[in-house]
Design a protein around this motif. Structure first.
Motif, PDB file in Angstrom:
ATOM      1  N   ALA A 175       0.829  -1.202   0.000  1.00 32.32           N
ATOM      2  CA  ALA A 175       0.000   0.000   0.000  1.00 32.32           C
ATOM      3  C   ALA A 175       0.865   1.254   0.000  1.00 32.32           C
ATOM      4  N   ARG A 176       1.939   1.233   0.742  1.00 31.59           N
ATOM      5  CA  ARG A 176       2.850   2.380   0.779  1.00 31.59           C
ATOM      6  C   ARG A 176       3.479   2.605  -0.596  1.00 31.59           C
ATOM      7  N   GLN A 177       3.876   1.522  -1.263  1.00 29.64           N
ATOM      8  CA  GLN A 177       4.470   1.652  -2.591  1.00 29.64           C
ATOM      9  C   GLN A 177       3.461   2.217  -3.588  1.00 29.64           C
ATOM     10  N   VAL A 178       2.223   1.762  -3.515  1.00 25.27           N
ATOM     11  CA  VAL A 178       1.191   2.275  -4.418  1.00 25.27           C
ATOM     12  C   VAL A 178       0.943   3.755  -4.128  1.00 25.27           C
ATOM     13  N   ALA A 179       0.870   4.119  -2.864  1.00 29.74           N
ATOM     14  CA  ALA A 179       0.596   5.507  -2.492  1.00 29.74           C
ATOM     15  C   ALA A 179       1.727   6.441  -2.909  1.00 29.74           C
ATOM     16  N   GLN A 180       2.953   5.944  -2.979  1.00 30.85           N
ATOM     17  CA  GLN A 180       4.091   6.778  -3.356  1.00 30.85           C
ATOM     18  C   GLN A 180       4.319   6.807  -4.864  1.00 30.85           C
ATOM     19  N   ASN A 181       3.549   6.049  -5.609  1.00 30.85           N
ATOM     20  CA  ASN A 181       3.661   6.038  -7.056  1.00 30.85           C
ATOM     21  C   ASN A 181       3.212   7.400  -7.599  1.00 30.85           C
ATOM     22  N   PRO A 182       4.044   8.050  -8.423  1.00 37.21           N
ATOM     23  CA  PRO A 182       3.683   9.384  -8.926  1.00 37.21           C
ATOM     24  C   PRO A 182       2.366   9.416  -9.707  1.00 37.21           C
ATOM     25  N   ALA A 183       2.083   8.397 -10.476  1.00 41.49           N
ATOM     26  CA  ALA A 183       0.829   8.374 -11.233  1.00 41.49           C
ATOM     27  C   ALA A 183      -0.372   8.334 -10.296  1.00 41.49           C
ATOM     28  N   VAL A 184      -0.280   7.554  -9.241  1.00 37.89           N
ATOM     29  CA  VAL A 184      -1.375   7.457  -8.271  1.00 37.89           C
ATOM     30  C   VAL A 184      -1.529   8.778  -7.536  1.00 37.89           C
ATOM     31  N   ARG A 185      -0.417   9.376  -7.153  1.00 42.43           N
ATOM     32  CA  ARG A 185      -0.474  10.659  -6.440  1.00 42.43           C
ATOM     33  C   ARG A 185      -1.094  11.747  -7.319  1.00 42.43           C
ATOM     34  N   ASN A 186      -0.700  11.793  -8.603  1.00 42.08           N
ATOM     35  CA  ASN A 186      -1.258  12.797  -9.502  1.00 42.08           C
ATOM     36  C   ASN A 186      -2.758  12.589  -9.704  1.00 42.08           C
ATOM     37  N   THR A 187      -3.166  11.348  -9.849  1.00 37.98           N
ATOM     38  CA  THR A 187      -4.583  11.051 -10.031  1.00 37.98           C
ATOM     39  C   THR A 187      -5.376  11.433  -8.786  1.00 37.98           C
ATOM     40  N   ALA A 188      -4.848  11.110  -7.621  1.00 39.00           N
ATOM     41  CA  ALA A 188      -5.530  11.458  -6.374  1.00 39.00           C
ATOM     42  C   ALA A 188      -5.614  12.969  -6.202  1.00 39.00           C
ATOM     43  N   GLU A 189      -4.545  13.661  -6.544  1.00 40.16           N
ATOM     44  CA  GLU A 189      -4.539  15.123  -6.434  1.00 40.16           C
ATOM     45  C   GLU A 189      -5.558  15.742  -7.396  1.00 40.16           C
ATOM     46  N   THR A 190      -5.619  15.222  -8.617  1.00 41.06           N
ATOM     47  CA  THR A 190      -6.587  15.724  -9.598  1.00 41.06           C
ATOM     48  C   THR A 190      -8.015  15.479  -9.120  1.00 41.06           C
ATOM     49  N   ALA A 191      -8.265  14.287  -8.601  1.00 50.17           N
ATOM     50  CA  ALA A 191      -9.606  13.965  -8.092  1.00 50.17           C
ATOM     51  C   ALA A 191      -9.971  14.872  -6.922  1.00 50.17           C
ATOM     52  N   ALA A 192      -9.017  15.140  -6.045  1.00 46.26           N
ATOM     53  CA  ALA A 192      -9.285  16.013  -4.905  1.00 46.26           C
ATOM     54  C   ALA A 192      -9.591  17.430  -5.370  1.00 46.26           C
ATOM     55  N   GLN A 193      -8.831  17.905  -6.333  1.00 44.96           N
ATOM     56  CA  GLN A 193      -9.063  19.254  -6.851  1.00 44.96           C
ATOM     57  C   GLN A 193     -10.436  19.355  -7.514  1.00 44.96           C
ATOM     58  N   GLN A 194     -10.796  18.361  -8.299  1.00 46.82           N
ATOM     59  CA  GLN A 194     -12.114  18.365  -8.935  1.00 46.82           C
ATOM     60  C   GLN A 194     -13.221  18.293  -7.892  1.00 46.82           C
ATOM     61  N   GLY A 195     -12.993  17.523  -6.847  1.00 45.79           N
ATOM     62  CA  GLY A 195     -13.971  17.431  -5.767  1.00 45.79           C
ATOM     63  C   GLY A 195     -14.167  18.766  -5.076  1.00 45.79           C
ATOM     64  N   ARG A 196     -13.071  19.489  -4.840  1.00 44.29           N
ATOM     65  CA  ARG A 196     -13.183  20.813  -4.226  1.00 44.29           C
ATOM     66  C   ARG A 196     -13.937  21.778  -5.133  1.00 44.29           C
ATOM     67  N   GLN A 197     -13.693  21.695  -6.451  1.00 47.59           N
ATOM     68  CA  GLN A 197     -14.404  22.567  -7.387  1.00 47.59           C
ATOM     69  C   GLN A 197     -15.903  22.269  -7.384  1.00 47.59           C
ATOM     70  N   VAL A 198     -16.251  21.001  -7.411  1.00 43.32           N
ATOM     71  CA  VAL A 198     -17.669  20.612  -7.392  1.00 43.32           C
ATOM     72  C   VAL A 198     -18.311  21.036  -6.075  1.00 43.32           C
ATOM     73  N   ALA A 199     -17.599  20.865  -4.979  1.00 42.28           N
ATOM     74  CA  ALA A 199     -18.141  21.268  -3.673  1.00 42.28           C
ATOM     75  C   ALA A 199     -18.355  22.775  -3.626  1.00 42.28           C
ATOM     76  N   GLY A 200     -17.430  23.534  -4.212  1.00 37.47           N
ATOM     77  CA  GLY A 200     -17.596  24.986  -4.257  1.00 37.47           C
ATOM     78  C   GLY A 200     -18.812  25.394  -5.071  1.00 37.47           C
ATOM     79  N   LYS A 201     -19.004  24.740  -6.220  1.00 40.21           N
ATOM     80  CA  LYS A 201     -20.183  25.038  -7.041  1.00 40.21           C
ATOM     81  C   LYS A 201     -21.464  24.678  -6.295  1.00 40.21           C
TER      82      LYS A 201
END
Length: 101
Positions: free
Chosen positions: A33-59
């Motif tokens: 799990a630690r290796q998956v969480a430190q994978n750059p692709a996973v981190r970028n995807t999670a960050e993008t999803a979080a940002q989109q979630g914040r935008q939707v929550a703001g709307k």
């Protein structure tokens, strides 16, 4: 009585053996799990999803604010404002340690 004693003894032996094997398996899963969480692709995807979630929550917040107007209790409004100020003026991290970028 003999069957109960045999059952309890089997349960105890199974528990001891299971905890030994279980701890090793737990450590393996934790490492994976630690290796998956430190994978750059996973981190970028999670960050993008979080940002989109914040935008939707703001709307959603603005849509509800427009419809509700002054019907929202002052305590709720003040709590939302304080959370927004904390996130913009604070450390940039939420309660779970993720960034708000």
């Amino acid at each position: 009585m003999r069957y109960r004693l045999t059952f309890v003894a089997g349960l105890a032996v199974g528990y001891v053996l299971g905890t030994r094997a279980g701890r090793e398996r737990y450590e393996q899963l934790k490492k994976s799990a630690r290796q998956v969480a430190q994978n750059p692709a996973v981190r970028n995807t999670a960050e993008t999803a979080a940002q989109q979630g914040r935008q939707v929550a703001g709307k959603a917040y603005h849509a509800v604010s427009e419809k509700m107007g002054d019907h929202v209790p002052a305590s709720v409004t003040q709590r939302v404002r304080s959370l927004r100020e904390r996130n913009t003026n604070g450390t940039g991290e939420d309660d779970w340690g993720t960034t708000n970028t």
